[in-house]
Scaffold this active site. Structure first.
Site, short mmCIF file in Angstrom:
data_model
loop_
_atom_site.label_atom_id
_atom_site.label_comp_id
_atom_site.label_asym_id
_atom_site.label_seq_id
_atom_site.Cartn_x
_atom_site.Cartn_y
_atom_site.Cartn_z
N ASP A 1 -61.24 -41.56 -93.92
CA ASP A 1 -62.23 -40.48 -93.88
C ASP A 1 -63.51 -40.89 -94.61
O ASP A 1 -64.62 -40.71 -94.11
CB ASP A 1 -61.67 -39.22 -94.57
N TYR B 1 -48.31 -33.50 -96.33
CA TYR B 1 -49.00 -34.80 -96.20
C TYR B 1 -48.44 -35.79 -97.21
O TYR B 1 -48.05 -36.91 -96.87
CB TYR B 1 -50.50 -34.57 -96.44
N LEU C 1 -61.43 -32.26 -89.94
CA LEU C 1 -62.65 -33.00 -89.61
C LEU C 1 -63.28 -33.57 -90.88
O LEU C 1 -64.42 -34.01 -90.88
CB LEU C 1 -63.65 -32.11 -88.88
N SER C 2 -62.53 -33.53 -91.96
CA SER C 2 -62.92 -34.17 -93.21
C SER C 2 -64.14 -33.56 -93.87
O SER C 2 -65.02 -34.26 -94.36
CB SER C 2 -63.18 -35.65 -92.94
N SER C 3 -64.15 -32.25 -93.92
CA SER C 3 -65.26 -31.60 -94.64
C SER C 3 -65.19 -31.94 -96.13
O SER C 3 -66.21 -31.97 -96.81
CB SER C 3 -65.21 -30.09 -94.44
N SER C 4 -63.99 -32.25 -96.64
CA SER C 4 -63.90 -32.59 -98.06
C SER C 4 -64.59 -33.92 -98.33
O SER C 4 -65.35 -34.05 -99.30
CB SER C 4 -62.44 -32.62 -98.54
N GLY D 1 -61.19 -27.47 -93.55
CA GLY D 1 -59.74 -27.36 -93.42
C GLY D 1 -59.26 -27.50 -91.99
O GLY D 1 -58.18 -27.05 -91.64
P1 ADP Z 1 -60.83 -31.00 -94.38
O1 ADP Z 1 -61.30 -32.14 -95.23
O2 ADP Z 1 -59.93 -31.45 -93.28
O3 ADP Z 1 -61.92 -30.13 -93.88
P2 ADP Z 1 -59.60 -30.20 -96.86
O4 ADP Z 1 -58.56 -29.19 -97.17
O5 ADP Z 1 -59.35 -31.61 -97.24
O6 ADP Z 1 -59.91 -30.07 -95.30
O7 ADP Z 1 -60.96 -29.77 -97.54
C1 ADP Z 1 -61.45 -28.47 -97.39
C2 ADP Z 1 -61.98 -27.96 -98.72
O8 ADP Z 1 -63.15 -28.74 -99.09
C3 ADP Z 1 -62.46 -26.53 -98.67
O9 ADP Z 1 -61.41 -25.62 -98.91
C4 ADP Z 1 -63.50 -26.49 -99.78
O10 ADP Z 1 -62.87 -26.35 -101.05
C5 ADP Z 1 -64.09 -27.90 -99.73
N1 ADP Z 1 -65.34 -27.94 -98.93
C6 ADP Z 1 -65.54 -28.59 -97.78
N2 ADP Z 1 -66.82 -28.46 -97.36
C7 ADP Z 1 -67.45 -27.70 -98.29
C8 ADP Z 1 -68.79 -27.23 -98.45
N3 ADP Z 1 -69.76 -27.47 -97.57
N4 ADP Z 1 -69.05 -26.49 -99.55
C9 ADP Z 1 -68.10 -26.23 -100.46
N5 ADP Z 1 -66.84 -26.65 -100.36
C10 ADP Z 1 -66.50 -27.37 -99.28
MG MG Z 2 -60.05 -33.42 -96.41
#
Ligand code: ADP
Ligand code: MG
Length: 393
Positions: free
Chosen positions: A183, A232, A136-139, A133
């Site tokens: 991303d 967004y 940095l595109s963790s999603s 969140g």
């Molecule tokens: P961003 O992509 O910028 O980090 P997003 O809101 O698009 O932010 O995505 C974050 C969401 O992705 C988290 O709230 C969670 O639900 C999910 N997520 C990301 N990384 C993980 C992970 N390693 N394990 C489980 N869920 C994750």
């Molecule tokens: Mg994201």
């Protein structure tokens, strides 16, 4: 353990992998894992909110990653450290609306859409040193880590570009964020020591080396993004409306001159400003590409500053924390360039810093950002890294 929607980001930003993935596997899974998969986060050097306007972007995959061990199973059993298990996911009949489980189901549905069948059920564990969140595109890292694992386990023979496409379908069609493809492409196709110039219309990209002696620095405000998804999607709609008024398929084809004429004819002022950001940002990305190739640090700095100011004034996606962070970086020794990175509304700035000055830079940013009454930020160096990888055991 109570599953948490988001990580405790203040601590998480400085977190390193605590234990081994195989220890996590032993605690949570049965049998032996069959596949190891990982996908990086990404920063964007310049080109913000241009990817859903068929424009140009300049991201780099980074050396913080989401990793996982997996095997095909008769039941769904995924555990992500430190969040917890993927709740309520016995099969892919429904896509949950909350929690990280929805990303897993979204990926399965996107695979079904593209390959005509759901992938098999998975058992697995995930760990990540990416803050979530934070822009940095963790999603995308999560989605692409999973899809890459399925790709290896099922021998789908998907190219990195196709994996990016499927992850994008998951995020837009099933998670509901109307994002562009930056991303997913950066996470799937990144290259060590390189950034990526991407034309998001043709999806052609070029790896551009990052000049020696430059450190990439993430400046995480540790401030969660508020209302990010709806704000967004509102920006996406405003850009569509601007393109429509200008008679274009996308803002990629619009010029400032055309925009100014539309303003005189009564274009909505907010829509005008959103479009002005996109049109000028596209131009900045093209100039940035040349400046990076020529190692023209002065120009790189100017372009990033203009980008941040345009995101603040015209696109209205900055925040007091991001502005304070960018200002602190601009005034710090060794800073070449700094700007907010990712969608905004909170999250991180990125800075390019002379490597040998990094310590002084960090000290100075901490001191000047510390003058504001904001939460303690997390500052860390990253390397540009390779995109997603998956190996069978
Ligand atoms: P961003 O992509 O910028 O980090 P997003 O809101 O698009 O932010 O995505 C974050 C969401 O992705 C988290 O709230 C969670 O639900 C999910 N997520 C990301 N990384 C993980 C992970 N390693 N394990 C489980 N869920 C994750
Ligand atoms: Mg994201």
């Amino acid at each position: 353990m109570i599953p948490r929607e988001t990580f405790d980001r203040g601590r998480y930003s400085n977190r390193v992998f605590s234990g081994s993935l195989s220890a996590l596997w032993k605690q949570n899974c049965s049998g032996e894992f069959e596949c190891e998969s990982s996908a990086p986060g990404r920063i964007n050097l310049i080109g913000e909110h241009t990817d859903y306007n068929q424009g140009f972007v300049f991201p780099a995959a980074i050396s913080r990653r989401t990793r996982g061990l997996f095997r095909i199973s008769t039941r769904m059993n995924l555990y992500s450290n430190p969040i917890g298990p993927a709740a309520n996911l016995q099969n892919f009949d429904n896509i949950p609306t909350r929690g990280w489980t929805r990303y897993v189901a979204a990926c399965a549905h996107a695979i079904r859409d593209e390959l005509n069948a759901f992938p098999p059920l998975l058992e697995g564990v995930l760990d990540s040193d990416l803050p979530s969140g934070s822009g940095l595109s963790s999603s995308a890292a999560l989605e692409i880590c999973l899809i890459s694992a399925w790709n290896a386990l099922c021998k789908f023979n998907l190219t990195p570009e196709k994996i990016a496409e499927i992850a994008w379908i998951a995020e837009t069609r099933y998670v509901g964020v109307n994002c562009g493809k930056m991303d997913q492409l950066a996470v799937a196709c990144g290259k060590r020591a390189h950034a990526m110039f991407i034309d998001t219309r043709s999806l052609q990209f070029e790896h551009v080396p990052i000049p020696a002696g430059i450190a990439l620095v993430v400046l995480d405000t540790c401030k969660s993004r508020a209302l990010a998804a709806s704000a967004y999607n509102e920006r996406v709609a405003q850009c569509r409306s601007a393109a429509e008024t200008l008679g274009k398929t996308s803002l990629r084809d619009a010029t400032l001159h055309e925009l100014e004429s539309a303003r005189k004819r009564g274009m909505d002022e907010t829509v005008y400003k959103r479009a002005r950001h996109v049109i000028t940002e596209n131009e900045r990305v093209l100039q940035f590409r040349v400046a990076l190739q020529e190692a023209d640090f002065k120009k790189i700095g100017e372009l990033c500053r203009q980008s941040h100011e345009s995101l603040r004034n015209d696109y209205n996606v900055s925040s007091p924390e991001l502005d304070a962070m960018a200002r602190s970086a601009w005034n710090a020794p060794g800073c070449i360039a700094a700007r907010l990175t990712g969608a905004g509304f909170g999250g991180c700035c990125v800075a390019l810093v002379h490597s040998d000055k990094f310590k002084n830079f960090e000290r100075s940013v901490k001191a000047s950002y510390g003058m504001y009454a904001f939460p303690v930020p997390a500052i860390w160096r990253v390397d540009a890294d390779d995109g997603a990888k998956a190996f069978l055991r």
